[in-house]
Design an enzyme around this catalytic site. Structure first.
Site: not given
Ligand code: 4NP
Length: 152
Positions: A8, A11, A13-15, A122
């Site tokens: 994702c 790295n 939240c989702r992955s 997200d």
């Molecule tokens: P992820 O979510 O891609 O599912 O881990 C996010 C985590 C952090 C951020 C964006 C999305 N960020 O902008 O810091």
């Protein structure tokens, strides 16, 4: 050994959820599962506390995972690279060196034919219910993938 990478943006939240859930559904002597982000914002961090919580509510401990950035060498290490959304897809494909790299990269939700929107939402700017929604979608999709892989 079949090697699967979940990807994702951050790295956190989702992955990490896809990593933990998929790992829990496959025998560890035949499958290696990992996750990575396309961005460097959170390198070395634990998963988001809301991802840790929703996993824990479902009997899974993902708290020991540590965020890392996708590396071109991951194309050599992994057989399957599952990305959470179209933006991740473009970012990873832009790093591919040849057709063999490119063909390893797949949209995770393409596995799940009951879902029309192929972008895993997200949940980062959302609340607990967004994390629950993502967990359930990941869990359902990992069930389908595990069934497919165990049949191969
Ligand atoms: P992820 O979510 O891609 O599912 O881990 C996010 C985590 C952090 C951020 C964006 C999305 N960020 O902008 O810091």
């Amino acid at each position: 050994m079949i090697r699967i990478l979940m990807v994702c943006l951050g790295n956190i939240c989702r992955s990490p959820l896809a990593h933990g859930v998929m790992q829990s559904k496959l025998p560890e002597d035949h499958f290696y599962v990992d996750s990575a982000g396309t961005a460097a914002y959170h390198i070395g961090n634990s998963p988001d506390k809301r991802s840790i919580a929703v996993a824990k509510n479902n009997g899974l401990d993902i708290s020991t995972q540590s965020a890392r950035k996708f590396n071109v060498s991951d194309f050599d290490t992994f057989d399957y690279i599952y990305v959470m959304d179209q933006s991740n897809y473009s970012d990873i494909i832009s790093l591919s060196r040849n057709a063999n790299d490119t063909k390893k990269v797949k949209l995770f939700l393409d596995i799940n034919t009951s879902i029309q929107n192929k972008n895993m939402p997200d949940p980062y700017y959302g609340d607990h219910s967004d994390f629950e929604y993502v967990y359930n979608l990941i869990n359902e999709t990992c069930d389908i993938l595990a069934k497919q892989l165990n049949q191969d």
